[in-house]
Design an enzyme around this catalytic site. Structure first.
Site, PDB file in Angstrom:
ATOM      1  N   LYS A 141       0.821  -1.217   0.000  1.00 47.89           N
ATOM      2  CA  LYS A 141       0.000   0.000   0.000  1.00 47.89           C
ATOM      3  C   LYS A 141       0.858   1.272   0.000  1.00 47.89           C
ATOM      4  O   LYS A 141       0.520   2.238  -0.668  1.00 47.89           O
ATOM      5  CB  LYS A 141      -1.013   0.001   1.139  1.00 47.89           C
ATOM      6  CG  LYS A 141      -0.420  -0.051   2.516  1.00 47.89           C
ATOM      7  CD  LYS A 141      -1.488  -0.268   3.568  1.00 47.89           C
ATOM      8  CE  LYS A 141      -0.874  -0.713   4.874  1.00 47.89           C
ATOM      9  NZ  LYS A 141       0.104   0.168   5.502  1.00 47.89           N
TER      10      LYS A 141
ATOM     11  N   ARG B 190      16.412  -3.203   8.043  1.00 48.64           N
ATOM     12  CA  ARG B 190      15.129  -3.895   8.111  1.00 48.64           C
ATOM     13  C   ARG B 190      14.280  -3.177   9.134  1.00 48.64           C
ATOM     14  O   ARG B 190      14.797  -2.545  10.061  1.00 48.64           O
ATOM     15  CB  ARG B 190      15.345  -5.355   8.545  1.00 48.64           C
ATOM     16  CG  ARG B 190      16.255  -6.090   7.566  1.00 48.64           C
ATOM     17  CD  ARG B 190      15.905  -7.560   7.437  1.00 48.64           C
ATOM     18  NE  ARG B 190      14.502  -7.774   7.181  1.00 48.64           N
ATOM     19  CZ  ARG B 190      13.720  -8.596   7.904  1.00 48.64           C
ATOM     20  NH1 ARG B 190      14.214  -9.246   8.924  1.00 48.64           N
ATOM     21  NH2 ARG B 190      12.449  -8.741   7.608  1.00 48.64           N
TER      22      ARG B 190
ATOM     23  N   ARG C 113      11.853  -7.608   3.252  1.00 45.80           N
ATOM     24  CA  ARG C 113      11.745  -6.158   3.035  1.00 45.80           C
ATOM     25  C   ARG C 113      12.955  -5.399   3.598  1.00 45.80           C
ATOM     26  O   ARG C 113      13.350  -5.599   4.732  1.00 45.80           O
ATOM     27  CB  ARG C 113      10.462  -5.636   3.701  1.00 45.80           C
ATOM     28  CG  ARG C 113      10.303  -4.134   3.612  1.00 45.80           C
ATOM     29  CD  ARG C 113       8.872  -3.690   3.701  1.00 45.80           C
ATOM     30  NE  ARG C 113       8.309  -3.794   5.045  1.00 45.80           N
ATOM     31  CZ  ARG C 113       7.069  -3.420   5.340  1.00 45.80           C
ATOM     32  NH1 ARG C 113       6.277  -2.950   4.397  1.00 45.80           N
ATOM     33  NH2 ARG C 113       6.618  -3.538   6.562  1.00 45.80           N
TER      34      ARG C 113
ATOM     35  N   ARG D 192       0.745  -8.871  13.527  1.00 51.16           N
ATOM     36  CA  ARG D 192       0.193  -7.729  12.775  1.00 51.16           C
ATOM     37  C   ARG D 192      -0.920  -8.186  11.838  1.00 51.16           C
ATOM     38  O   ARG D 192      -1.896  -7.475  11.629  1.00 51.16           O
ATOM     39  CB  ARG D 192       1.317  -7.014  11.995  1.00 51.16           C
ATOM     40  CG  ARG D 192       2.199  -6.176  12.919  1.00 51.16           C
ATOM     41  CD  ARG D 192       3.540  -5.860  12.287  1.00 51.16           C
ATOM     42  NE  ARG D 192       3.463  -5.012  11.124  1.00 51.16           N
ATOM     43  CZ  ARG D 192       4.381  -5.012  10.155  1.00 51.16           C
ATOM     44  NH1 ARG D 192       5.416  -5.825  10.203  1.00 51.16           N
ATOM     45  NH2 ARG D 192       4.244  -4.212   9.114  1.00 51.16           N
TER      46      ARG D 192
ATOM     47  N   ARG E 145      -7.611   2.852  11.127  1.00 51.27           N
ATOM     48  CA  ARG E 145      -7.296   1.443  11.311  1.00 51.27           C
ATOM     49  C   ARG E 145      -8.245   0.797  12.300  1.00 51.27           C
ATOM     50  O   ARG E 145      -8.012  -0.312  12.740  1.00 51.27           O
ATOM     51  CB  ARG E 145      -5.872   1.314  11.839  1.00 51.27           C
ATOM     52  CG  ARG E 145      -4.956   0.541  10.898  1.00 51.27           C
ATOM     53  CD  ARG E 145      -3.540   0.801  11.319  1.00 51.27           C
ATOM     54  NE  ARG E 145      -2.642  -0.193  10.819  1.00 51.27           N
ATOM     55  CZ  ARG E 145      -1.498   0.114  10.217  1.00 51.27           C
ATOM     56  NH1 ARG E 145      -1.168   1.351  10.001  1.00 51.27           N
ATOM     57  NH2 ARG E 145      -0.693  -0.844   9.831  1.00 51.27           N
TER      58      ARG E 145
HETATM   59  P1  AMP Z   1       2.480   0.692   8.932  1.00 49.64           P
HETATM   60  O1  AMP Z   1       3.722   1.354   8.461  1.00 49.64           O
HETATM   61  O2  AMP Z   1       1.239   1.290   8.334  1.00 49.64           O
HETATM   62  O3  AMP Z   1       2.536  -0.810   8.793  1.00 49.64           O
HETATM   63  O4  AMP Z   1       2.367   0.990  10.530  1.00 49.64           O
HETATM   64  C1  AMP Z   1       3.385   0.555  11.425  1.00 49.64           C
HETATM   65  C2  AMP Z   1       2.890   0.614  12.875  1.00 49.64           C
HETATM   66  O5  AMP Z   1       2.500   1.965  13.208  1.00 49.64           O
HETATM   67  C3  AMP Z   1       1.642  -0.212  13.182  1.00 49.64           C
HETATM   68  O6  AMP Z   1       1.944  -1.592  13.425  1.00 49.64           O
HETATM   69  C4  AMP Z   1       1.139   0.497  14.440  1.00 49.64           C
HETATM   70  O7  AMP Z   1       1.900   0.178  15.586  1.00 49.64           O
HETATM   71  C5  AMP Z   1       1.397   1.964  14.103  1.00 49.64           C
HETATM   72  N1  AMP Z   1       0.234   2.564  13.390  1.00 49.64           N
HETATM   73  C6  AMP Z   1       0.202   2.967  12.092  1.00 49.64           C
HETATM   74  N2  AMP Z   1      -1.016   3.443  11.769  1.00 49.64           N
HETATM   75  C7  AMP Z   1      -1.782   3.349  12.895  1.00 49.64           C
HETATM   76  C8  AMP Z   1      -3.135   3.674  13.225  1.00 49.64           C
HETATM   77  N3  AMP Z   1      -3.998   4.201  12.312  1.00 49.64           N
HETATM   78  N4  AMP Z   1      -3.585   3.433  14.474  1.00 49.64           N
HETATM   79  C9  AMP Z   1      -2.762   2.915  15.409  1.00 49.64           C
HETATM   80  N5  AMP Z   1      -1.475   2.570  15.185  1.00 49.64           N
HETATM   81  C10 AMP Z   1      -0.968   2.783  13.948  1.00 49.64           C
END
Ligand code: AMP
Length: 214
Positions: free
Chosen positions: A13, A158, A128, A170, A89
């Site tokens: 994404k 990483r 990644r 996750r 989220r």
């Molecule tokens: P991402 O880069 O989108 O995979 O986000 C990495 C981490 O950031 C997630 O595993 C959460 O710990 C935190 N995070 C990102 N977006 C949100 C959100 N909308 N609400 C809560 N935590 C978030």
């Protein structure tokens, strides 16, 4: 044009959001909550100190904090439209966004949902690599020590949360909120098959978004 993009960790994404931003330059800006939070952690800000340990476990950061970060970013935006990556989220975040957008006289045009098979996702995440200088993402299998194609740096790292146990956690967190959001946004959700090569997925997204304009 106000878009959301969501998909499981590793669904691409972030990459697709940047590609769409490029092809719709000046029309939309990407706001990536994960990137914003990682920047806070890297800069050692008060927010960063609060969220760093939570992010390393793969849990979601608390709603009040992420809502504040998003609001701050929406106010700073220089384009008329946006593409939100990683927010909302969960349902409370989605409802918060609806209210904020109403106050700004905006609404969500469409929600892009990237679907990718779980096995493909685990593979991608374990390989990644992220450029420590500019944040661009590549795959260890294709990245054999050469410099970053974007900024020339050879400093690759990483992500802390790309360990296998954290990845699985996750995914389970994702499955719960993805179903809630799909239901909340109903007909606005556009399903995208993310199992295909990056350029094909981008072309499909571009086509679907163009259709929204007509
Ligand atoms: P991402 O880069 O989108 O995979 O986000 C990495 C981490 O950031 C997630 O595993 C959460 O710990 C935190 N995070 C990102 N977006 C949100 C959100 N909308 N609400 C809560 N935590 C978030």
């Amino acid at each position: 044009m106000n878009l959301l993009i969501f998909g499981a960790p590793g669904s691409g994404k972030g990459t697709q959001a940047r590609l769409l931003e490029e092809s719709m330059r000046g029309v939309i800006s990407v706001i990536s909550l994960g990137d914003l939070l990682r920047n806070e952690v890297a800069s050692g800000t008060e927010v960063g100190l609060e969220v760093g340990s939570i992010m390393r476990t793969g849990e979601l950061v608390g709603d009040p904090l992420v809502c504040e970060v998003i609001l701050r970013q929406l106010r700073k935006m220089e384009t008329e439209g946006f593409l939100l990556d990683g927010f909302p989220r969960n349902l409370p975040q989605a409802k918060f966004l609806t209210v904020v957008l109403e106050l700004l006289g905006k609404e969500i045009t469409a929600v892009l949902k990237l679907d990718v098979d779980t096995d493909v996702l685990v593979d991608r995440l374990l390989a990644r690599m992220v450029c420590a200088e500019c944040g661009s993402v590549s795959n260890a299998r294709f990245h054999d020590g050469e410099a970053c194609g974007k900024c020339g740096s050879t400093n690759y790292a990483r992500r802390d949360d790309d360990a296998e146990a954290v990845i699985r956690h996750r995914f389970s967190v994702y499955e719960v909120w993805a179903a809630e959001l799909e239901h909340y946004y109903g007909e606005k959700v556009l399903l995208i098959d993310g199992n295909r090569p990056m350029d094909e997925v981008h072309a499909d997204i571009e086509h679907k978004v163009n259709c929204l304009n007509n």
